[in-house]
Structures are given as structure tokens and as C-alpha cells.
Design a protein around this motif. Structure first.
Motif, PDB file in Angstrom:
ATOM      1  N   THR A  52       0.806  -1.220   0.000  1.00 10.73           N
ATOM      2  CA  THR A  52       0.000   0.000   0.000  1.00 10.73           C
ATOM      3  C   THR A  52       0.840   1.272   0.000  1.00 10.73           C
ATOM      4  O   THR A  52       0.318   2.339   0.261  1.00 10.73           O
ATOM      5  N   ILE A  53       2.113   1.170  -0.285  1.00  8.92           N
ATOM      6  CA  ILE A  53       2.957   2.363  -0.230  1.00  8.92           C
ATOM      7  C   ILE A  53       2.612   3.344  -1.341  1.00  8.92           C
ATOM      8  O   ILE A  53       2.460   4.541  -1.088  1.00  8.92           O
ATOM      9  N   ARG A  54       2.478   2.873  -2.561  1.00 13.28           N
ATOM     10  CA  ARG A  54       2.196   3.789  -3.676  1.00 13.28           C
ATOM     11  C   ARG A  54       0.867   4.525  -3.531  1.00 13.28           C
ATOM     12  O   ARG A  54       0.815   5.734  -3.754  1.00 13.28           O
ATOM     13  N   PRO A  55      -0.227   3.860  -3.179  1.00 12.57           N
ATOM     14  CA  PRO A  55      -1.473   4.619  -2.992  1.00 12.57           C
ATOM     15  C   PRO A  55      -1.376   5.653  -1.868  1.00 12.57           C
ATOM     16  O   PRO A  55      -1.928   6.745  -1.980  1.00 12.57           O
ATOM     17  N   MET A  56      -0.650   5.329  -0.808  1.00  9.97           N
ATOM     18  CA  MET A  56      -0.488   6.290   0.284  1.00  9.97           C
ATOM     19  C   MET A  56       0.352   7.485  -0.163  1.00  9.97           C
ATOM     20  O   MET A  56       0.048   8.627   0.187  1.00  9.97           O
ATOM     21  N   LEU A  57       1.411   7.230  -0.938  1.00 14.97           N
ATOM     22  CA  LEU A  57       2.218   8.333  -1.462  1.00 14.97           C
ATOM     23  C   LEU A  57       1.386   9.211  -2.391  1.00 14.97           C
ATOM     24  O   LEU A  57       1.517  10.441  -2.371  1.00 14.97           O
ATOM     25  N   ALA A  58       0.516   8.607  -3.178  1.00 14.50           N
ATOM     26  CA  ALA A  58      -0.360   9.379  -4.061  1.00 14.50           C
ATOM     27  C   ALA A  58      -1.337  10.232  -3.254  1.00 14.50           C
ATOM     28  O   ALA A  58      -1.587  11.393  -3.599  1.00 14.50           O
ATOM     29  N   ALA A  59      -1.864   9.674  -2.170  1.00 19.01           N
ATOM     30  CA  ALA A  59      -2.785  10.434  -1.318  1.00 19.01           C
ATOM     31  C   ALA A  59      -2.069  11.604  -0.644  1.00 19.01           C
ATOM     32  O   ALA A  59      -2.600  12.714  -0.586  1.00 19.01           O
ATOM     33  N   VAL A  60      -0.855  11.368  -0.162  1.00 24.25           N
ATOM     34  CA  VAL A  60      -0.082  12.442   0.481  1.00 24.25           C
ATOM     35  C   VAL A  60       0.269  13.518  -0.538  1.00 24.25           C
ATOM     36  O   VAL A  60       0.210  14.712  -0.243  1.00 24.25           O
ATOM     37  N   LYS A  61       0.609  13.114  -1.751  1.00 26.49           N
ATOM     38  CA  LYS A  61       0.920  14.088  -2.802  1.00 26.49           C
ATOM     39  C   LYS A  61      -0.312  14.922  -3.146  1.00 26.49           C
ATOM     40  O   LYS A  61      -0.205  16.130  -3.360  1.00 26.49           O
ATOM     41  N   ALA A  62      -1.483  14.310  -3.195  1.00 26.50           N
ATOM     42  CA  ALA A  62      -2.719  15.043  -3.471  1.00 26.50           C
ATOM     43  C   ALA A  62      -3.007  16.063  -2.373  1.00 26.50           C
ATOM     44  O   ALA A  62      -3.417  17.193  -2.653  1.00 26.50           O
ATOM     45  N   ILE A  63      -2.770  15.677  -1.130  1.00 28.70           N
ATOM     46  CA  ILE A  63      -2.948  16.610  -0.016  1.00 28.70           C
ATOM     47  C   ILE A  63      -1.978  17.772  -0.140  1.00 28.70           C
ATOM     48  O   ILE A  63      -2.336  18.937   0.050  1.00 28.70           O
TER      49      ILE A  63
END
Length: 104
Positions: A52-63
Motif C-alpha cells: 500500500t505504499i504507492r497509494p499512500m504516497l499518491a494520497a499524500v501528494k494530493a494533499i
């Protein structure tokens, strides 16, 4: 458990998030907006075990793209930090690297 709170500028959020997920002893990361509302809460050990690292990085980048500043609450577990201390593998790698630097 210890909790540290950091105010982060959005351009620094993704880099700081990457640093924190690799830091020993970090149990959970909670990203909040300027009003103190929780945006995302991430259990770090569970994230590192799965894919789940990539989806979490994408969510943090969106924030980071949407907000100028956020607050990160970092939940440390001292027992987890002591269990993940320096290893013999790290010490062995330093024995190889240090002589290379001495040549220059």
C-alpha cells in the motif's frame, strides 16, 4: 507512546513523509489541515508489510497539492524503536564504505 507534532509546508510534505515511514519506532502518522481536522491516518507498520505504499504516497501528494500547510502528528512507539535498532548488516556495510572514503 510518544506523539510529536510538526507543521510542514506543502512542498516538503512528501519528502518528510518518506523520511518518517523509514524511521524506526514510528507507529502512526496523522496528517491534519490548518483547522486541526484529520485528513488521513496511516498505520506505518501495516503499510510497510503490504503493497500500500504507492497509494499512500499518491494520497499524500494530493494533499500537498491542495493545501499550503499541514500538521503531521507522529506517534512513536519506543518499544518498536528499540527492537529495530542498528543491525550487524549496517555495521558490515560501514566497514566496506569507510575505507573507500579514506582513499579520497
Amino acid at each position: 507512546m510518544n506523539i510529536a507534532i510538526e507543521l510542514i509546508q506543502s512542498w516538503r510534505l512528501l519528502a518528510r513523509f518518506r523520511e518518517l515511514i523509514n524511521e524506526p519506532g514510528v507507529q502512526q502518522l496523522i496528517i491534519r489541515n490548518e483547522n486541526g481536522d484529520d485528513l488521513i491516518a496511516i498505520k506505518v507498520p501495516a503499510m510497510l508489510e503490504g503493497s500500500t505504499i504507492r497509494p499512500m504516497l499518491a494520497a499524500v501528494k494530493a494533499i500537498a497539492n491542495e493545501l499550503p500547510r499541514v500538521t503531521i502528528a507522529i506517534v512513536y512507539n519506543p518499544e518498536l524503536a528499540s527492537a529495530m535498532g542498528e543491525t550487524d548488516e549496517f555495521d558490515g556495510a560501514m566497514d566496506v564504505v569507510e575505507p573507500v572514503f579514506e582513499r579520497y
